[in-house]
Design a protein around this motif. Structure first.
Motif, short mmCIF file in Angstrom:
data_model
loop_
_atom_site.label_atom_id
_atom_site.label_comp_id
_atom_site.label_asym_id
_atom_site.label_seq_id
_atom_site.Cartn_x
_atom_site.Cartn_y
_atom_site.Cartn_z
N ARG A 1 6.59 7.90 -0.84
CA ARG A 1 6.31 7.93 -2.28
C ARG A 1 7.51 8.54 -2.98
N TYR B 1 7.78 5.65 -21.12
CA TYR B 1 7.62 5.42 -19.68
C TYR B 1 8.49 6.42 -18.93
N ILE C 1 9.36 6.24 -12.97
CA ILE C 1 9.36 5.06 -12.10
C ILE C 1 8.79 5.52 -10.77
N GLU C 2 7.79 4.81 -10.25
CA GLU C 2 7.16 5.24 -9.00
C GLU C 2 7.17 4.10 -7.99
N PHE C 3 7.49 4.46 -6.75
CA PHE C 3 7.41 3.52 -5.64
C PHE C 3 6.55 4.14 -4.55
N ARG D 1 4.54 -0.76 -3.65
CA ARG D 1 4.16 -0.97 -5.03
C ARG D 1 5.13 -0.22 -5.94
N LEU D 2 5.84 -0.97 -6.78
CA LEU D 2 6.78 -0.38 -7.73
C LEU D 2 6.17 -0.44 -9.13
N SER D 3 6.09 0.73 -9.78
CA SER D 3 5.56 0.82 -11.15
C SER D 3 6.68 1.28 -12.07
N THR E 1 3.37 -2.99 -12.78
CA THR E 1 3.32 -2.69 -11.36
C THR E 1 3.39 -3.98 -10.56
N ARG E 2 4.31 -4.03 -9.60
CA ARG E 2 4.50 -5.22 -8.77
C ARG E 2 4.82 -4.79 -7.34
N GLU F 1 7.26 -4.94 -4.30
CA GLU F 1 8.69 -5.19 -4.10
C GLU F 1 9.05 -4.83 -2.66
N TYR G 1 9.78 -6.80 -15.39
CA TYR G 1 9.29 -5.51 -15.88
C TYR G 1 9.49 -5.31 -17.38
#
Length: 206
Positions: free
Chosen positions: A86, A117, A120-122, A141-143, A148-149, A151, A180
């Motif tokens: 994370r 925003y 950025i979270e992965f 999951r990349l937000s 959120t998608r 990647e 995004y």
């Protein structure tokens, strides 16, 4: 009125077997959803060695590089032995190398828009602990920017026996700005943003 009352029991007798036939498949599909795997331990990022950066290209081939000096996150060891990563990057601290102007623009509303925003979270999918040694694909999951998608980051093969402790873990990943909504300066910047990760870990205090 009598005829209408007689139809209802018949309709119920017809529908009940149909519902019973459908229900087991629906229930099985719901129960099959994966449950969270418990975490047994975690390690955080060593600030002396860890770097999170990004790179874009202009339409004229010039390179624009930046860093996220403000970050947090951890690598968790799950009960089944797999690992999960994370990473949280603070967009308000982003720095574009060698340019105060580009730094302000990157933080501003036409790009990362740090005011609305701030993160950025992965979060990766659970993966074998051997992945950091062998290298390979790490999905997650990349937000970013309210989107959120899923990647994929590519980990490089390690050059030591204990990557993350004795040597850096290196990873890169490329995303589309269009996916995004990072649509600022389309006339000047190419669509792809390349993220670069250089990570070392320290044990989390218990």
């Amino acid at each position: 009125m009598v005829a209408v009352r007689e139809r209802r029991p018949r309709l119920a007798r017809f529908l009940l077997p149909c519902l019973l036939a459908i229900w087991p498949a629906w229930a099985q599909e719901t129960v099959a959803l994966p449950e969270p795997v418990p975490t047994t331990s975690s390690r955080t990022f060593d600030p002396h060695h860890t770097r999170f950066g990004f790179e874009l290209r202009t339409r004229w081939g010039q390179r624009v590089s930046g860093q996220f000096p403000q970050y947090e996150g951890e690598v968790s060891t799950l009960a089944d032995g797999r690992h999960r990563v994370r990473i949280v990057l603070r967009t308000g601290g982003v720095v574009v190398s060698g340019s105060d102007r580009y730094t302000a623009l990157a933080r501003g509303p036409n790009f990362f828009d740090a005011q609305h925003y701030p993160y950025i979270e992965f979060v990766s999918e659970p993966h074998p602990d051997t992945l950091v040694r062998t290298g390979g694909r790490m999905r997650g999951r990349l937000s970013m920017h309210g989107v959120t998608r899923m990647e994929t980051f590519m980990l490089s093969q390690a050059d030591c026996e204990r990557p993350g402790r004795d040597c850096d873990v290196l990873a890169t990943g490329s995303i589309s700005r269009e996916d995004y909504g990072l649509d600022g300066w389309q006339f000047a910047l190419a669509d792809r943003v390349r993220f670069m990760l250089r990570v070392r870990l320290v044990e989390t205090a218990q």
